[in-house]
Write a protein that holds these residues in place. Structure first.
Motif, PDB file in Angstrom:
ATOM      1  N   ASP A 102     -62.724 -33.564   8.966  1.00 26.66           N
ATOM      2  CA  ASP A 102     -62.718 -33.671  10.537  1.00 26.66           C
ATOM      3  C   ASP A 102     -63.927 -34.416  10.843  1.00 26.66           C
ATOM      4  O   ASP A 102     -64.939 -34.781  10.120  1.00 26.66           O
ATOM      5  CB  ASP A 102     -63.036 -32.419  11.296  1.00 26.66           C
ATOM      6  CG  ASP A 102     -62.283 -32.318  12.753  1.00 26.66           C
ATOM      7  OD1 ASP A 102     -61.916 -33.561  13.084  1.00 26.66           O
ATOM      8  OD2 ASP A 102     -62.236 -31.542  13.260  1.00 26.66           O
ATOM      9  N   ASP A 103     -63.811 -35.147  11.997  1.00 26.43           N
ATOM     10  CA  ASP A 103     -65.137 -36.154  12.361  1.00 26.43           C
ATOM     11  C   ASP A 103     -66.365 -35.667  12.995  1.00 26.43           C
ATOM     12  O   ASP A 103     -67.437 -35.859  12.370  1.00 26.43           O
ATOM     13  CB  ASP A 103     -64.457 -37.256  13.469  1.00 26.43           C
ATOM     14  CG  ASP A 103     -63.959 -36.502  14.735  1.00 26.43           C
ATOM     15  OD1 ASP A 103     -64.002 -35.193  14.904  1.00 26.43           O
ATOM     16  OD2 ASP A 103     -63.594 -37.239  15.696  1.00 26.43           O
ATOM     17  N   THR A 107     -69.114 -26.242  17.560  1.00 22.25           N
ATOM     18  CA  THR A 107     -69.076 -24.806  17.640  1.00 22.25           C
ATOM     19  C   THR A 107     -68.415 -24.180  16.399  1.00 22.25           C
ATOM     20  O   THR A 107     -68.862 -22.916  15.827  1.00 22.25           O
ATOM     21  CB  THR A 107     -68.333 -24.027  18.722  1.00 22.25           C
ATOM     22  OG1 THR A 107     -66.773 -24.335  18.673  1.00 22.25           O
ATOM     23  CG2 THR A 107     -68.800 -24.711  20.035  1.00 22.25           C
ATOM     24  N   GLY A 108     -67.563 -24.825  15.789  1.00 21.70           N
ATOM     25  CA  GLY A 108     -66.884 -24.022  14.425  1.00 21.70           C
ATOM     26  C   GLY A 108     -65.457 -23.626  14.852  1.00 21.70           C
ATOM     27  O   GLY A 108     -64.778 -23.158  13.832  1.00 21.70           O
ATOM     28  N   THR A 110     -62.563 -25.049  15.942  1.00 22.45           N
ATOM     29  CA  THR A 110     -61.706 -25.714  15.431  1.00 22.45           C
ATOM     30  C   THR A 110     -61.165 -25.220  13.926  1.00 22.45           C
ATOM     31  O   THR A 110     -60.133 -25.291  13.479  1.00 22.45           O
ATOM     32  CB  THR A 110     -61.696 -27.232  15.345  1.00 22.45           C
ATOM     33  OG1 THR A 110     -61.840 -27.467  16.805  1.00 22.45           O
ATOM     34  CG2 THR A 110     -60.616 -27.948  14.972  1.00 22.45           C
ATOM     35  N   ARG A 135     -72.981 -31.902  14.643  1.00 26.60           N
ATOM     36  CA  ARG A 135     -73.787 -32.048  15.968  1.00 26.60           C
ATOM     37  C   ARG A 135     -74.754 -30.909  16.501  1.00 26.60           C
ATOM     38  O   ARG A 135     -75.206 -30.766  17.581  1.00 26.60           O
ATOM     39  CB  ARG A 135     -73.009 -32.541  17.270  1.00 26.60           C
ATOM     40  CG  ARG A 135     -71.975 -31.914  17.617  1.00 26.60           C
ATOM     41  CD  ARG A 135     -71.207 -32.231  18.844  1.00 26.60           C
ATOM     42  NE  ARG A 135     -72.083 -32.117  19.925  1.00 26.60           N
ATOM     43  CZ  ARG A 135     -71.635 -31.793  21.073  1.00 26.60           C
ATOM     44  NH1 ARG A 135     -70.260 -32.119  21.261  1.00 26.60           N
ATOM     45  NH2 ARG A 135     -72.520 -31.710  22.276  1.00 26.60           N
ATOM     46  N   VAL A 159     -70.977 -37.334  20.926  1.00 26.47           N
ATOM     47  CA  VAL A 159     -71.098 -37.816  19.773  1.00 26.47           C
ATOM     48  C   VAL A 159     -69.746 -38.897  20.032  1.00 26.47           C
ATOM     49  O   VAL A 159     -68.524 -38.275  19.936  1.00 26.47           O
ATOM     50  CB  VAL A 159     -70.952 -37.360  18.496  1.00 26.47           C
ATOM     51  CG1 VAL A 159     -71.167 -38.274  17.314  1.00 26.47           C
ATOM     52  CG2 VAL A 159     -72.361 -36.477  18.220  1.00 26.47           C
TER      53      VAL A 159
HETATM   54  P1  5GP Z   1     -65.678 -27.301  17.587  1.00 25.77           P
HETATM   55  O1  5GP Z   1     -64.281 -26.497  17.372  1.00 25.77           O
HETATM   56  O2  5GP Z   1     -66.663 -27.146  16.424  1.00 25.77           O
HETATM   57  O3  5GP Z   1     -66.330 -26.799  18.839  1.00 25.77           O
HETATM   58  O4  5GP Z   1     -65.401 -28.679  17.697  1.00 25.77           O
HETATM   59  C1  5GP Z   1     -65.178 -29.596  16.777  1.00 25.77           C
HETATM   60  C2  5GP Z   1     -63.744 -30.308  17.219  1.00 25.77           C
HETATM   61  O5  5GP Z   1     -63.858 -30.855  18.494  1.00 25.77           O
HETATM   62  C3  5GP Z   1     -63.662 -31.606  16.203  1.00 25.77           C
HETATM   63  O6  5GP Z   1     -62.154 -31.496  15.936  1.00 25.77           O
HETATM   64  C4  5GP Z   1     -64.180 -32.791  16.963  1.00 25.77           C
HETATM   65  O7  5GP Z   1     -63.014 -33.743  16.975  1.00 25.77           O
HETATM   66  C5  5GP Z   1     -64.165 -32.248  18.510  1.00 25.77           C
HETATM   67  N1  5GP Z   1     -65.746 -32.373  18.880  1.00 25.77           N
HETATM   68  C6  5GP Z   1     -66.439 -31.519  19.298  1.00 25.77           C
HETATM   69  N2  5GP Z   1     -67.534 -32.166  19.865  1.00 25.77           N
HETATM   70  C7  5GP Z   1     -67.291 -33.500  19.765  1.00 25.77           C
HETATM   71  C8  5GP Z   1     -68.174 -34.654  20.047  1.00 25.77           C
HETATM   72  O8  5GP Z   1     -69.445 -34.525  20.295  1.00 25.77           O
HETATM   73  N3  5GP Z   1     -67.533 -35.736  19.750  1.00 25.77           N
HETATM   74  C9  5GP Z   1     -66.222 -35.957  19.233  1.00 25.77           C
HETATM   75  N4  5GP Z   1     -65.875 -37.048  18.931  1.00 25.77           N
HETATM   76  N5  5GP Z   1     -65.510 -34.913  18.989  1.00 25.77           N
HETATM   77  C10 5GP Z   1     -66.119 -33.590  19.227  1.00 25.77           C
END
Ligand code: 5GP
Ligand code: MG
Length: 177
Positions: A102-103, A107-108, A110, A135, A159
């Motif tokens: 993933d890019d 939070t983790g 996803t 991040r 980001v």
């Molecule tokens: P999480 O589920 O870990 O909170 O967020 C990760 C998912 O959300 C990833 O699939 C990512 O693409 C997207 N995401 C979360 N924060 C950002 C960010 O600051 N920039 C981008 N480009 N994607 C993010």
């Protein structure tokens, strides 16, 4: 508003090559690997890593995609959990070493949703995580096995990851929302 350039095109290429090499090293080859990209930009990063492995190892690695979306449209609001809309994985994952790509890791949640969906499909030998940008701000015990770059962010920053296939250029920038 753009603030800081985190990765140029050359940086991104170098980082993906390093990750590809680390994947080969950790798995002692690419024999039982399956590479899975998370929509949308993770899919393109996954396909680049896969092409690098094909060129260096001389074998085609099976690949697939997971389409996972956040209900939240504002990344600052962390109340909802991501939903797996679809998986497209054209091989059996049982006994395989899966590499999720993933890019951005935030939070983790996803990745947790991805793991849930994968466990319904079979019993992989292992699941590993490759991330371009971490991040920070984790809410679950999920960490990357392969990391491009750690980029600490504040909650007012996001980001921006651009990839050629979708955005016409390769670039990572920290932006103010
Ligand atoms: P999480 O589920 O870990 O909170 O967020 C990760 C998912 O959300 C990833 O699939 C990512 O693409 C997207 N995401 C979360 N924060 C950002 C960010 O600051 N920039 C981008 N480009 N994607 C993010
Ligand atoms: Mg995403």
């Amino acid at each position: 508003r753009e603030k800081t350039i985190v990765m140029t095109e050359e940086d991104m290429d170098r980082v993906l090559r390093r990750i590809a090499n680390e994947i080969v090293e950790k798995n002692r080859g690419v024999g039982d690997l399956v590479i899975l990209g998370i929509q949308r930009r993770g899919v393109h990063l996954a396909s680049r890593i896969r092409n690098m492995l094909r060129d260096s190892e001389g074998s085609k690695i099976p690949s697939g995609e997971l389409d996972i979306t956040l209900y939240r449209d504002d990344l600052a609001v962390l109340s909802d959990d991501p939903v797996v809309h679809s998986t497209s994985i054209p091989v059996s994952i049982s006994g395989k070493n899966l590499v999720l790509v993933d890019d951005v890791l935030f939070t983790g949640r996803t990745i947790r949703a991805a793991l849930d969906a994968l466990m319904d499909l079979g019993r992989p030998a292992s699941v590993q995580l490759a991330i371009l940008i971490d991040r920070g701000h984790r809410e679950l015990p999920i960490q990357p096995d392969y990391l491009g770059k750690m980029v600490p962010t504040s909650s007012s920053e996001i980001v921006e990851v651009k990839v050629k296939e979708l955005d016409g250029e390769d670039r990572v920038v920290i932006c103010d929302r």
